[in-house]
Design a protein around this motif. Structure first.
Motif, PDB file in Angstrom:
ATOM      1  N   ILE A 229      46.820  31.937  29.759  1.00  0.00           N
ATOM      2  CA  ILE A 229      47.762  32.188  31.005  1.00  0.00           C
ATOM      3  C   ILE A 229      47.648  33.342  31.799  1.00  0.00           C
ATOM      4  O   ILE A 229      47.389  33.768  32.929  1.00  0.00           O
ATOM      5  N   SER A 230      47.680  34.530  30.856  1.00  0.00           N
ATOM      6  CA  SER A 230      47.736  35.984  30.988  1.00  0.00           C
ATOM      7  C   SER A 230      46.422  36.360  31.711  1.00  0.00           C
ATOM      8  O   SER A 230      46.059  36.968  32.572  1.00  0.00           O
ATOM      9  N   MET A 231      45.351  36.017  30.888  1.00  0.00           N
ATOM     10  CA  MET A 231      43.886  35.934  31.284  1.00  0.00           C
ATOM     11  C   MET A 231      43.507  35.660  32.682  1.00  0.00           C
ATOM     12  O   MET A 231      43.250  36.338  33.672  1.00  0.00           O
ATOM     13  N   GLY A 232      44.137  34.342  33.039  1.00  0.00           N
ATOM     14  CA  GLY A 232      43.990  33.734  34.221  1.00  0.00           C
ATOM     15  C   GLY A 232      44.557  34.355  35.414  1.00  0.00           C
ATOM     16  O   GLY A 232      43.943  34.680  36.572  1.00  0.00           O
ATOM     17  N   PHE A 233      45.856  34.744  35.277  1.00  0.00           N
ATOM     18  CA  PHE A 233      46.587  35.742  36.105  1.00  0.00           C
ATOM     19  C   PHE A 233      46.096  36.845  36.517  1.00  0.00           C
ATOM     20  O   PHE A 233      45.870  37.227  37.634  1.00  0.00           O
ATOM     21  N   GLU A 234      45.577  37.636  35.461  1.00  0.00           N
ATOM     22  CA  GLU A 234      44.878  39.218  35.565  1.00  0.00           C
ATOM     23  C   GLU A 234      43.427  38.994  36.337  1.00  0.00           C
ATOM     24  O   GLU A 234      43.265  39.740  36.879  1.00  0.00           O
ATOM     25  N   ILE A 235      42.725  37.963  36.217  1.00  0.00           N
ATOM     26  CA  ILE A 235      41.534  37.744  36.756  1.00  0.00           C
ATOM     27  C   ILE A 235      41.692  37.730  38.187  1.00  0.00           C
ATOM     28  O   ILE A 235      41.034  38.221  38.949  1.00  0.00           O
ATOM     29  N   LEU A 236      42.748  36.520  38.649  1.00  0.00           N
ATOM     30  CA  LEU A 236      42.974  36.327  39.855  1.00  0.00           C
ATOM     31  C   LEU A 236      43.287  37.647  40.564  1.00  0.00           C
ATOM     32  O   LEU A 236      43.069  37.989  41.763  1.00  0.00           O
ATOM     33  N   THR A 237      44.607  38.179  40.041  1.00  0.00           N
ATOM     34  CA  THR A 237      45.244  39.238  40.939  1.00  0.00           C
ATOM     35  C   THR A 237      44.222  40.376  40.661  1.00  0.00           C
ATOM     36  O   THR A 237      44.378  41.345  41.737  1.00  0.00           O
ATOM     37  N   GLY A 238      43.582  40.731  39.442  1.00  0.00           N
ATOM     38  CA  GLY A 238      42.730  41.972  39.694  1.00  0.00           C
ATOM     39  C   GLY A 238      41.629  41.773  40.734  1.00  0.00           C
ATOM     40  O   GLY A 238      41.375  42.903  41.109  1.00  0.00           O
ATOM     41  N   VAL A 239      41.051  40.503  40.785  1.00  0.00           N
ATOM     42  CA  VAL A 239      39.964  40.593  41.872  1.00  0.00           C
ATOM     43  C   VAL A 239      40.486  40.754  43.026  1.00  0.00           C
ATOM     44  O   VAL A 239      39.927  41.350  43.846  1.00  0.00           O
ATOM     45  N   LEU A 240      41.750  40.329  43.279  1.00  0.00           N
ATOM     46  CA  LEU A 240      42.587  40.412  44.629  1.00  0.00           C
ATOM     47  C   LEU A 240      42.652  42.014  44.956  1.00  0.00           C
ATOM     48  O   LEU A 240      42.227  42.519  45.993  1.00  0.00           O
ATOM     49  N   CYS A 241      43.168  42.685  43.964  1.00  0.00           N
ATOM     50  CA  CYS A 241      43.223  44.155  44.366  1.00  0.00           C
ATOM     51  C   CYS A 241      42.136  44.956  44.517  1.00  0.00           C
ATOM     52  O   CYS A 241      42.139  45.520  45.522  1.00  0.00           O
ATOM     53  N   ILE A 242      41.113  44.742  43.443  1.00  0.00           N
ATOM     54  CA  ILE A 242      39.857  45.478  43.624  1.00  0.00           C
ATOM     55  C   ILE A 242      39.146  44.955  44.929  1.00  0.00           C
ATOM     56  O   ILE A 242      38.565  45.906  45.266  1.00  0.00           O
ATOM     57  N   VAL A 243      38.953  43.858  45.233  1.00  0.00           N
ATOM     58  CA  VAL A 243      38.140  43.387  46.306  1.00  0.00           C
ATOM     59  C   VAL A 243      38.897  44.042  47.618  1.00  0.00           C
ATOM     60  O   VAL A 243      38.234  44.280  48.499  1.00  0.00           O
ATOM     61  N   SER A 244      40.331  43.827  47.479  1.00  0.00           N
ATOM     62  CA  SER A 244      41.023  44.206  48.914  1.00  0.00           C
ATOM     63  C   SER A 244      40.683  45.873  48.956  1.00  0.00           C
ATOM     64  O   SER A 244      40.570  46.086  50.130  1.00  0.00           O
ATOM     65  N   TYR A 245      40.668  46.485  47.822  1.00  0.00           N
ATOM     66  CA  TYR A 245      40.571  47.970  48.078  1.00  0.00           C
ATOM     67  C   TYR A 245      38.956  48.177  48.394  1.00  0.00           C
ATOM     68  O   TYR A 245      38.763  49.030  49.386  1.00  0.00           O
ATOM     69  N   ILE A 246      38.094  47.629  48.153  1.00  0.00           N
ATOM     70  CA  ILE A 246      36.579  47.791  48.541  1.00  0.00           C
ATOM     71  C   ILE A 246      36.337  47.316  49.889  1.00  0.00           C
ATOM     72  O   ILE A 246      35.558  47.882  50.568  1.00  0.00           O
ATOM     73  N   MET A 247      36.750  46.107  50.104  1.00  0.00           N
ATOM     74  CA  MET A 247      36.328  45.545  51.193  1.00  0.00           C
ATOM     75  C   MET A 247      37.262  46.107  52.442  1.00  0.00           C
ATOM     76  O   MET A 247      36.680  46.100  53.710  1.00  0.00           O
ATOM     77  N   PHE A 248      38.580  46.331  52.275  1.00  0.00           N
ATOM     78  CA  PHE A 248      39.435  46.604  53.543  1.00  0.00           C
ATOM     79  C   PHE A 248      40.155  47.776  53.510  1.00  0.00           C
ATOM     80  O   PHE A 248      40.788  48.086  54.319  1.00  0.00           O
ATOM     81  N   GLY A 249      39.800  48.648  52.467  1.00  0.00           N
ATOM     82  CA  GLY A 249      40.390  49.902  52.342  1.00  0.00           C
ATOM     83  C   GLY A 249      41.490  50.147  51.592  1.00  0.00           C
ATOM     84  O   GLY A 249      42.295  49.152  50.991  1.00  0.00           O
ATOM     85  N   LYS A 250      41.907  51.497  51.496  1.00  0.00           N
ATOM     86  CA  LYS A 250      43.023  51.934  50.718  1.00  0.00           C
ATOM     87  C   LYS A 250      44.647  51.222  51.024  1.00  0.00           C
ATOM     88  O   LYS A 250      45.214  50.623  50.075  1.00  0.00           O
ATOM     89  N   ILE A 251      44.638  50.929  52.277  1.00  0.00           N
ATOM     90  CA  ILE A 251      45.971  50.289  52.892  1.00  0.00           C
ATOM     91  C   ILE A 251      46.057  48.928  52.179  1.00  0.00           C
ATOM     92  O   ILE A 251      47.210  48.415  51.500  1.00  0.00           O
ATOM     93  N   LEU A 252      45.123  48.194  52.670  1.00  0.00           N
ATOM     94  CA  LEU A 252      45.187  46.853  52.137  1.00  0.00           C
ATOM     95  C   LEU A 252      45.205  46.649  50.460  1.00  0.00           C
ATOM     96  O   LEU A 252      45.745  45.632  49.848  1.00  0.00           O
TER      97      LEU A 252
END
Length: 290
Positions: A229-252
């Motif tokens: 459960i923790s791995m699944g949660f961290e994969i999803l939220t981790g991808v969200l955080c990292i992709v948002s930073y890479i694709m849309f910049g610091k603010i997002l």
């Protein structure tokens, strides 16, 4: 040589912290061992002034009396500390430019949370009651205090490592104040959430039919459920955080991290509410022969 020193220093500090905690509760552990018949009713005798404190002392005494319990539950945070040191003081990352350094600073709290999900004392804390379960069930104890103490044990063991790692990361990457706050906040909140999750799952999936505590510590299904459960949660939220930073910049990217922290806090609050409302009934229905 410097890299080895950077790795050894935080590990030595963390080990010293654990040792000092162990010294503090040495007298408690000795008192428990001298009681005839093992873990008797006296072991959980409650002081009306502080139920939670009494049970927390009991949990700490048990933790520091079992070497395998200690090793199994600090393995994840030790690996996390080594990983932090390697990434934080890697010349390759720093030589790659400011963007690479900032991206790594965003990734580090995500990686820390991922490692925190590997082990938690709460995934076996109910199972470890074993044949002494009837004592808790038949005694006029405050189960909320019992649950709180079991959660606090994991927080006390893990949070110092989290803070040490966060200090290393902020010192090495020098992030802006907002990102620095997330580096401290995200794994700290996740420590509480994963502690509650492990307890809820172990309450639902206990293992009492063990002959040695090592089986409850390493072979409980609650450990696997919590990990997945923790791995699944961290994969999803981790991808969200990292992709948002890479694709849309610091603010997002920061908004995604804030959203993740809110999810963690919400999950922790929901799990705590579940324990408060349903935990007592579930505990009363537990069978030590399971």
């Amino acid at each position: 040589l410097w890299l080895l020193l950077f790795i050894a220093a935080p590990l030595a500090l963390a080990a010293l912290l654990s040792y000092l905690i162990g010294i503090k509760f040495k007298s408690i552990n000795t008192a428990l061992k001298t009681m005839s018949g093992g873990r008797k009713l006296k072991e959980i005798k409650i002081k009306s002034s502080s139920h939670t404190k009494t049970f927390l002392k009991r949990e700490l005494a048990h933790f520091f009396s079992n070497t395998m319990y200690i090793l199994n539950n600090i393995a994840g945070v030790l690996v996390m500390t080594i990983m932090t040191c390697v990434f934080s003081f890697s010349g390759y990352i720093k030589d790659s430019g400011a963007e690479a350094v900032n991206l790594m600073a965003v990734m580090m709290p995500v990686l820390m949370c991922f490692m925190l999900g590997i082990t938690s004392t709460t995934t076996s804390s109910i199972s470890l009651e074993g044949k002494s379960l009837w004592i808790l069930k038949s005694s006029p104890v405050n189960l909320k205090s019992v649950f709180t103490a079991k959660v606090l044990l994991n927080v006390i063991i893990v949070l110092p490592f989290v803070l040490i790692n966060a200090v290393i990361i902020t010192a090495a990457f020098r992030p802006d104040p907002v990102l620095a706050a997330f580096i401290f906040l995200m794994p700290s909140v996740y420590t509480v959430a994963i502690s509650l999750l492990g307890l809820v799952i172990n309450l639902r999936k206990p293992k009492f039919n063990w002959e040695s505590e090592i089986y409850a510590i390493k072979q409980s299904s609650a450990i696997l459920y919590t990990m997945f459960i923790s791995m699944g949660f961290e994969i999803l939220t981790g991808v969200l955080c990292i992709v948002s930073y890479i694709m849309f910049g610091k603010i997002l990217g920061y908004l995604a991290m804030a959203f993740t922290v809110l999810l963690m806090a919400g999950a922790a609050a929901g799990l705590a509410y579940y324990l408060a409302k349903k935990g007592g009934k579930i505990f009363a229905e537990l069978n030590e022969n399971d």
